[in-house]
Design an enzyme around this catalytic site. Structure first.
Site, PDB file in Angstrom:
ATOM      1  N   HIS A   1      51.864  40.173  55.296  1.00  0.00           N
ATOM      2  CA  HIS A   1      53.156  40.658  55.044  1.00  0.00           C
ATOM      3  C   HIS A   1      53.458  41.292  53.851  1.00  0.00           C
ATOM      4  O   HIS A   1      53.077  40.676  52.824  1.00  0.00           O
ATOM      5  CB  HIS A   1      54.185  39.905  55.469  1.00  0.00           C
TER       6      HIS A   1
ATOM      7  N   LYS B   1      49.155  35.257  56.081  1.00  0.00           N
ATOM      8  CA  LYS B   1      50.012  34.591  57.293  1.00  0.00           C
ATOM      9  C   LYS B   1      49.014  33.276  57.821  1.00  0.00           C
ATOM     10  O   LYS B   1      47.700  33.237  57.344  1.00  0.00           O
ATOM     11  CB  LYS B   1      50.191  35.799  58.412  1.00  0.00           C
TER      12      LYS B   1
ATOM     13  N   TYR C   1      63.084  36.891  58.875  1.00  0.00           N
ATOM     14  CA  TYR C   1      62.831  38.233  60.044  1.00  0.00           C
ATOM     15  C   TYR C   1      64.021  38.535  60.738  1.00  0.00           C
ATOM     16  O   TYR C   1      63.950  38.920  61.866  1.00  0.00           O
ATOM     17  CB  TYR C   1      61.645  37.563  60.992  1.00  0.00           C
TER      18      TYR C   1
ATOM     19  N   ASN D   1      48.693  39.368  62.053  1.00  0.00           N
ATOM     20  CA  ASN D   1      48.292  40.639  61.286  1.00  0.00           C
ATOM     21  C   ASN D   1      47.889  40.169  59.857  1.00  0.00           C
ATOM     22  O   ASN D   1      48.005  41.121  59.064  1.00  0.00           O
ATOM     23  CB  ASN D   1      48.993  41.789  61.513  1.00  0.00           C
TER      24      ASN D   1
HETATM   25  P1  CMP Z   1      55.482  42.252  59.427  1.00  0.00           P
HETATM   26  O1  CMP Z   1      54.928  43.335  58.670  1.00  0.00           O
HETATM   27  O2  CMP Z   1      55.175  40.685  58.944  1.00  0.00           O
HETATM   28  O3  CMP Z   1      56.757  42.585  59.933  1.00  0.00           O
HETATM   29  C1  CMP Z   1      57.107  41.942  61.393  1.00  0.00           C
HETATM   30  C2  CMP Z   1      56.321  41.260  62.077  1.00  0.00           C
HETATM   31  O4  CMP Z   1      56.411  41.253  63.665  1.00  0.00           O
HETATM   32  C3  CMP Z   1      54.943  42.351  61.981  1.00  0.00           C
HETATM   33  O5  CMP Z   1      54.463  42.384  60.746  1.00  0.00           O
HETATM   34  C4  CMP Z   1      54.113  41.878  63.376  1.00  0.00           C
HETATM   35  O6  CMP Z   1      53.064  40.758  62.798  1.00  0.00           O
HETATM   36  C5  CMP Z   1      55.031  41.199  64.029  1.00  0.00           C
HETATM   37  N1  CMP Z   1      55.118  41.827  65.469  1.00  0.00           N
HETATM   38  C6  CMP Z   1      54.834  41.297  66.610  1.00  0.00           C
HETATM   39  N2  CMP Z   1      54.925  42.250  67.642  1.00  0.00           N
HETATM   40  C7  CMP Z   1      55.362  43.273  67.167  1.00  0.00           C
HETATM   41  C8  CMP Z   1      55.637  44.491  67.547  1.00  0.00           C
HETATM   42  N3  CMP Z   1      55.668  44.704  69.080  1.00  0.00           N
HETATM   43  N4  CMP Z   1      56.206  45.497  66.860  1.00  0.00           N
HETATM   44  C9  CMP Z   1      56.269  45.388  65.347  1.00  0.00           C
HETATM   45  N5  CMP Z   1      55.796  43.971  64.900  1.00  0.00           N
HETATM   46  C10 CMP Z   1      55.493  43.145  65.797  1.00  0.00           C
END
Ligand code: CMP
Length: 134
Positions: free
Chosen positions: A115, A9, A49, A112
């Site tokens: 993904h 990311k 998403y 984070n």
């Molecule tokens: P990812 O695995 O890319 O899938 C969805 C993304 O939404 C997740 O990682 C997080 O980076 C992002 N995200 C942001 N806020 C939240 C939240 N409250 N709960 C879950 N995912 C979140």
């Protein structure tokens, strides 16, 4: 042989973690078969998403994912969906096990670092969305 979709990311790209992340992936015995650095278009991030479109964090997620370059990758290996999820660690880096990619390279739940597809079915869908960007 199974495949999964990996995204490094914008936070991890900006912070210079691409090589270290890919070293960890390869050291775990997972093969990177396609890799491309690019800035995602908004409509692609929205489609990717879509399952989160009703969640309060969706607009912020799409803004973040289009805020700079990502590295889009297809990974391959036995049981790679599960193995790569384990290597990434928990979605929230504060809960990620030591030595996982998110524990090492992520700063927050929203930013984070990486993904990975959460199932074989998601991997097929996500690879289909990204495959024509390579
Ligand atoms: P990812 O695995 O890319 O899938 C969805 C993304 O939404 C997740 O990682 C997080 O980076 C992002 N995200 C942001 N806020 C939240 C939240 N409250 N709960 C879950 N995912 C979140």
């Amino acid at each position: 042989m199974e495949s999964t979709l990996c995204i490094i990311k914008p936070d991890a790209v900006k912070n210079g973690h691409v090589e270290d992340i890919n070293k960890k992936i390869e050291e775990s015995g997972i093969e990177i078969i396609k890799s491309k650095r690019l800035t995602l278009k908004k409509y692609i991030a929205e489609e990717f998403y879509a399952e989160h479109s009703e969640r309060p964090f969706y607009p912020e997620l799409v803004d973040f994912m289009t805020s700079g370059d990502c590295v889009i990758q297809i990974l391959q290996g036995d049981d790679v969906v599960k193995r790569y999820r384990e290597l990434m660690g928990a979605t929230n880096p504060a809960e990620a096990v030591e030595g996982t990619l998110r524990q090492l390279f992520a700063s927050s739940l929203g930013e984070n670092a990486v993904h990975g597809s959460d199932s074989k079915q998601s991997a097929e869908r996500e690879i289909a969305i990204m495959n024509n960007l390579f």
